[in-house]
Motif scaffolding. Structure first.
Motif, PDB file in Angstrom:
ATOM      1  N   LEU A 192      24.672  15.687   4.648  1.00  0.00           N
ATOM      2  CA  LEU A 192      24.475  17.059   5.135  1.00  0.00           C
ATOM      3  C   LEU A 192      25.012  17.240   6.551  1.00  0.00           C
ATOM      4  CD1 LEU A 192      20.797  17.754   3.973  1.00  0.00           C
ATOM      5  CD2 LEU A 192      22.929  18.264   2.769  1.00  0.00           C
ATOM      6  N   ARG A 193      24.889  16.188   7.348  1.00  0.00           N
ATOM      7  CA  ARG A 193      25.388  16.252   8.725  1.00  0.00           C
ATOM      8  C   ARG A 193      26.034  14.915   9.047  1.00  0.00           C
ATOM      9  NH1 ARG A 193      21.276  16.734  13.818  1.00  0.00           N
ATOM     10  NH2 ARG A 193      20.781  14.596  13.195  1.00  0.00           N
ATOM     11  N   PRO A 194      27.343  14.895   9.389  1.00  0.00           N
ATOM     12  CA  PRO A 194      27.947  13.620   9.798  1.00  0.00           C
ATOM     13  C   PRO A 194      27.356  13.218  11.142  1.00  0.00           C
ATOM     14  CG  PRO A 194      29.492  15.415  10.198  1.00  0.00           C
ATOM     15  CD  PRO A 194      28.284  16.027   9.543  1.00  0.00           C
ATOM     16  N   GLY A 195      27.176  11.929  11.356  1.00  0.00           N
ATOM     17  CA  GLY A 195      26.556  11.471  12.609  1.00  0.00           C
ATOM     18  C   GLY A 195      26.975  10.064  12.945  1.00  0.00           C
ATOM     19  N   GLY A 196      26.036   9.297  13.449  1.00  0.00           N
ATOM     20  CA  GLY A 196      26.331   7.963  13.966  1.00  0.00           C
ATOM     21  C   GLY A 196      26.744   6.952  12.913  1.00  0.00           C
ATOM     22  N   VAL A 197      26.354   7.152  11.644  1.00  0.00           N
ATOM     23  CA  VAL A 197      26.844   6.280  10.568  1.00  0.00           C
ATOM     24  C   VAL A 197      27.964   7.049   9.856  1.00  0.00           C
ATOM     25  CG1 VAL A 197      26.292   5.084   8.418  1.00  0.00           C
ATOM     26  CG2 VAL A 197      24.589   5.179  10.244  1.00  0.00           C
ATOM     27  N   THR A 198      29.118   6.417   9.699  1.00  0.00           N
ATOM     28  CA  THR A 198      30.272   7.147   9.166  1.00  0.00           C
ATOM     29  C   THR A 198      30.149   7.377   7.653  1.00  0.00           C
ATOM     30  OG1 THR A 198      31.557   5.160   8.671  1.00  0.00           O
ATOM     31  CG2 THR A 198      31.761   6.067  10.902  1.00  0.00           C
ATOM     32  N   LEU A 199      30.833   8.408   7.163  1.00  0.00           N
ATOM     33  CA  LEU A 199      30.886   8.683   5.726  1.00  0.00           C
ATOM     34  C   LEU A 199      31.454   7.471   4.979  1.00  0.00           C
ATOM     35  CD1 LEU A 199      30.674  10.717   3.348  1.00  0.00           C
ATOM     36  CD2 LEU A 199      33.002  11.468   3.927  1.00  0.00           C
ATOM     37  N   GLU A 200      32.465   6.833   5.597  1.00  0.00           N
ATOM     38  CA  GLU A 200      33.085   5.672   4.969  1.00  0.00           C
ATOM     39  C   GLU A 200      32.056   4.547   4.778  1.00  0.00           C
ATOM     40  OE1 GLU A 200      34.250   7.475   7.454  1.00  0.00           O
ATOM     41  OE2 GLU A 200      36.356   7.959   7.118  1.00  0.00           O
ATOM     42  N   ALA A 201      31.226   4.305   5.778  1.00  0.00           N
ATOM     43  CA  ALA A 201      30.217   3.249   5.684  1.00  0.00           C
ATOM     44  C   ALA A 201      29.152   3.607   4.652  1.00  0.00           C
ATOM     45  CB  ALA A 201      29.576   3.013   7.052  1.00  0.00           C
ATOM     46  N   LEU A 202      28.772   4.875   4.600  1.00  0.00           N
ATOM     47  CA  LEU A 202      27.767   5.318   3.622  1.00  0.00           C
ATOM     48  C   LEU A 202      28.307   5.142   2.201  1.00  0.00           C
ATOM     49  CD1 LEU A 202      26.614   8.587   5.440  1.00  0.00           C
ATOM     50  CD2 LEU A 202      25.216   6.530   5.096  1.00  0.00           C
ATOM     51  N   GLN A 203      29.582   5.522   2.003  1.00  0.00           N
ATOM     52  CA  GLN A 203      30.168   5.420   0.661  1.00  0.00           C
ATOM     53  C   GLN A 203      30.434   3.975   0.262  1.00  0.00           C
ATOM     54  OE1 GLN A 203      33.398   8.274   1.126  1.00  0.00           O
ATOM     55  NE2 GLN A 203      32.208   9.863   0.066  1.00  0.00           N
ATOM     56  N   ALA A 204      30.623   3.100   1.247  1.00  0.00           N
ATOM     57  CA  ALA A 204      30.772   1.676   0.913  1.00  0.00           C
ATOM     58  C   ALA A 204      29.451   1.140   0.360  1.00  0.00           C
ATOM     59  CB  ALA A 204      31.198   0.884   2.156  1.00  0.00           C
ATOM     60  N   CYS A 205      28.351   1.759   0.774  1.00  0.00           N
ATOM     61  CA  CYS A 205      27.023   1.325   0.331  1.00  0.00           C
ATOM     62  C   CYS A 205      26.612   2.038  -0.963  1.00  0.00           C
ATOM     63  CB  CYS A 205      26.034   1.618   1.454  1.00  0.00           C
ATOM     64  SG  CYS A 205      24.351   1.138   1.132  1.00  0.00           S
ATOM     65  N   VAL A 206      26.852   3.352  -1.013  1.00  0.00           N
ATOM     66  CA  VAL A 206      26.543   4.161  -2.211  1.00  0.00           C
ATOM     67  C   VAL A 206      27.814   4.947  -2.572  1.00  0.00           C
ATOM     68  CG1 VAL A 206      25.117   6.044  -3.130  1.00  0.00           C
ATOM     69  CG2 VAL A 206      24.084   4.347  -1.612  1.00  0.00           C
ATOM     70  N   LEU A 318      40.835  15.393  17.353  1.00  0.00           N
ATOM     71  CA  LEU A 318      40.972  13.995  16.921  1.00  0.00           C
ATOM     72  C   LEU A 318      41.134  13.946  15.411  1.00  0.00           C
ATOM     73  CD1 LEU A 318      37.940  12.524  18.909  1.00  0.00           C
ATOM     74  CD2 LEU A 318      40.360  12.374  19.553  1.00  0.00           C
ATOM     75  N   PRO A 319      41.717  12.858  14.890  1.00  0.00           N
ATOM     76  CA  PRO A 319      41.783  12.698  13.434  1.00  0.00           C
ATOM     77  C   PRO A 319      40.366  12.643  12.852  1.00  0.00           C
ATOM     78  CG  PRO A 319      43.176  11.076  14.549  1.00  0.00           C
ATOM     79  CD  PRO A 319      42.356  11.752  15.614  1.00  0.00           C
ATOM     80  N   GLU A 320      40.167  13.332  11.717  1.00  0.00           N
ATOM     81  CA  GLU A 320      38.811  13.452  11.173  1.00  0.00           C
ATOM     82  C   GLU A 320      38.469  12.340  10.196  1.00  0.00           C
ATOM     83  OE1 GLU A 320      37.054  17.241  10.618  1.00  0.00           O
ATOM     84  OE2 GLU A 320      38.805  18.253  11.485  1.00  0.00           O
ATOM     85  N   THR A 321      38.473  11.112  10.717  1.00  0.00           N
ATOM     86  CA  THR A 321      37.973   9.987   9.926  1.00  0.00           C
ATOM     87  C   THR A 321      36.955   9.244  10.774  1.00  0.00           C
ATOM     88  OG1 THR A 321      39.721   8.565  10.785  1.00  0.00           O
ATOM     89  CG2 THR A 321      40.134   9.629   8.669  1.00  0.00           C
ATOM     90  N   ALA A 322      36.110   8.473  10.094  1.00  0.00           N
ATOM     91  CA  ALA A 322      35.079   7.664  10.767  1.00  0.00           C
ATOM     92  C   ALA A 322      34.323   8.523  11.780  1.00  0.00           C
ATOM     93  CB  ALA A 322      35.716   6.418  11.390  1.00  0.00           C
ATOM     94  N   LEU A 323      34.087   8.006  12.995  1.00  0.00           N
ATOM     95  CA  LEU A 323      33.326   8.784  13.972  1.00  0.00           C
ATOM     96  C   LEU A 323      34.094  10.010  14.463  1.00  0.00           C
ATOM     97  CD1 LEU A 323      31.493   6.186  16.261  1.00  0.00           C
ATOM     98  CD2 LEU A 323      30.449   7.922  14.784  1.00  0.00           C
ATOM     99  N   GLY A 324      35.417  10.032  14.233  1.00  0.00           N
ATOM    100  CA  GLY A 324      36.210  11.222  14.569  1.00  0.00           C
ATOM    101  C   GLY A 324      35.718  12.438  13.791  1.00  0.00           C
ATOM    102  N   ARG A 325      35.233  12.218  12.582  1.00  0.00           N
ATOM    103  CA  ARG A 325      34.689  13.312  11.761  1.00  0.00           C
ATOM    104  C   ARG A 325      33.435  13.894  12.419  1.00  0.00           C
ATOM    105  NH1 ARG A 325      34.275  10.565   7.605  1.00  0.00           N
ATOM    106  NH2 ARG A 325      36.085  11.210   6.424  1.00  0.00           N
ATOM    107  N   THR A 326      32.603  13.011  12.939  1.00  0.00           N
ATOM    108  CA  THR A 326      31.376  13.463  13.612  1.00  0.00           C
ATOM    109  C   THR A 326      31.707  14.225  14.888  1.00  0.00           C
ATOM    110  OG1 THR A 326      30.212  11.526  12.750  1.00  0.00           O
ATOM    111  CG2 THR A 326      29.197  12.674  14.615  1.00  0.00           C
ATOM    112  N   VAL A 327      32.607  13.659  15.683  1.00  0.00           N
ATOM    113  CA  VAL A 327      32.974  14.300  16.948  1.00  0.00           C
ATOM    114  C   VAL A 327      33.581  15.677  16.672  1.00  0.00           C
ATOM    115  CG1 VAL A 327      34.530  14.148  18.941  1.00  0.00           C
ATOM    116  CG2 VAL A 327      33.241  12.131  18.200  1.00  0.00           C
ATOM    117  N   MET A 328      34.461  15.774  15.675  1.00  0.00           N
ATOM    118  CA  MET A 328      35.090  17.055  15.370  1.00  0.00           C
ATOM    119  C   MET A 328      34.078  18.063  14.813  1.00  0.00           C
ATOM    120  SD  MET A 328      38.152  17.226  16.394  1.00  0.00           S
ATOM    121  CE  MET A 328      38.793  18.620  15.474  1.00  0.00           C
TER     122      MET A 328
END
Ligand code: TXA
Ligand code: MG
Length: 351
Positions: A192-206, A318-328
């Motif tokens: 729901l909200r990108p933050g300190g854990v990246t989407l990539e890391a979450l998807q690697a887990c689930v 910034l490019p919208e990957t990893a923490l760049g997604r959160t910052v953007m």
């Protein structure tokens, strides 16, 4: 509410912070993400003091912070085993899980929803406060609603002096952006909200987890009530410029604003400091490849824009990957959607 003599506490004053929380008062405390505005999550009067201090709409629910995994079943129930996977992988840490709530959690905390957002923060002072108080602490970010989130005790002081009992100073926050919020009440889970854990890391887990944080359709009810409010805005006008590798467009915008007599700032990566026109304040986000450092400095720099009484801030996208997604995500909100793409010249206004 203004009129309280807010006290500045240090970790050596932990007993006093605990006493105030037991008395139903609001105490701001450090977490690894941002400072939180804490109160006893299971007492309605204490929780209502958080909303009053922050000026927050009461339909925007609060995150409940816990000390240990073994406590979670007291406030949440019947979660999918993938939620356990996320807890194992990322707690304590900057991840909040939305779960079905237990009846003890007041609707004042959940904003009237039957769910509760839960997290275990990864900060020694927060964990001590939770352990020594023995409480669940409801805590939104400790800023006045709409302002950039606080990453230092002095940010909390600036926003909330006179409105809360105390600020517990634990130094600057290491992560600097808020937790990632994942809705685990339906499958597939949604970010729901990108933050300190990246989407990539979450998807690697689930792997089935979806990004639900991108644009909400106009008539769709936001899943996370917080998504519909304007956020993170300094007083200065913020504009984000995308795909501008040599800062040509950013520089032109800065110079034009300077000619119009404005006090201007340029928020750029360290490698681009020297490209900023003379007279503009450089807000250095950190080295381009050091996204954790960029995330950590983000809210402090937005507040710096106000401290220096800037009229306008132009920010390098910034490019919208990893923490760049959160910052953007935070920059989109801070700019109120004023984003220009230098390649297509789409977006923004005519400045
Ligand atoms: O890092 C953080 O998450 C910080 C620190 C203090 O823990 N807290 C924080 O809280 O950022 P706040 O209140 O500023 O943001 C909480 C977000 C809001 O967008 C809110 O709408 C969403 O979480 N939220 C809370 N409870 C929810 C629920 N039951 N369902 C959906 N979204 C929820
Ligand atoms: Mg907030």
């Amino acid at each position: 509410m203004p009129g309280l003599a807010t006290r500045l506490l240090t970790p050596a004053d932990m007993d006093e912070a605990v006493r105030l929380l037991h008395a139903g008062e609001v105490v701001a405390f450090p977490t690894e993400t941002v400072y939180g505005l804490g109160a006893n999550a299971l007492r309605v009067e204490a929780v209502s003091r958080i909303y009053a201090a922050k000026g927050r709409p009461s339909d925007n629910p609060l995150i409940v912070h816990a000390h240990h995994r073994s406590q979670i079943h007291q406030i949440a129930r019947e979660w999918h085993s993938d939620a356990d996977r996320l807890m194992n992988a990322f707690w304590p840490g900057p991840l909040t899980l939305v779960l079905p709530k237990q009846a003890v959690v007041p609707y004042a905390v959940s904003g009237g929803l039957d769910t509760v957002a839960v997290r275990i923060p990864n900060h020694p002072v927060a964990l001590r406060l939770l352990a020594e108080s023995g409480l669940f602490l409801a805590a939104p970010s400790a800023n006045v609603s709409g302002r950039p989130s606080p990453t230092r005790a002095e940010h909390v002081w600036q926003d909330l002096y006179g409105r809360i009992a105390a600020v517990l100073d634990g130094g600057p926050c290491g992560c600097g952006v808020e937790s990632s919020v994942v809705d685990c009440t339906e499958t597939p889970f949604r970010l729901l909200r990108p933050g300190g854990v990246t989407l990539e890391a979450l998807q690697a887990c689930v792997p089935s987890l979806l990004d639900g944080s991108v644009a909400v359709l106009p008539d769709e009810v936001p899943r996370s009530p917080g998504m519909k409010y304007q956020h993170y805005s300094p007083t200065a006008d913020v504009m984000v410029i995308l795909h501008d590798p040599d800062l040509q467009l950013l520089r032109a915008k800065v110079e034009r604003a300077q000619r119009a007599g404005q006090r201007v700032g340029a928020m750029v990566v360290s490698e681009h400091r020297s490209l900023v026109p003379a007279g503009a304040l450089v807000l250095d986000m950190g080295p381009r490849d050091d996204l954790p450092r960029i995330a950590q400095s983000l809210f402090h720099l937005l507040r710096e824009a106000d401290a220096r009484r800037l009229d306008a801030v132009f920010v390098e996208g910034l490019p919208e990957t990893a923490l760049g997604r959160t910052v953007m995500n935070r920059l989109r909100k801070a700019s109120g959607g004023k984003i220009v793409d230098a390649e297509t010249m789409q977006g923004g206004d005519d400045r």
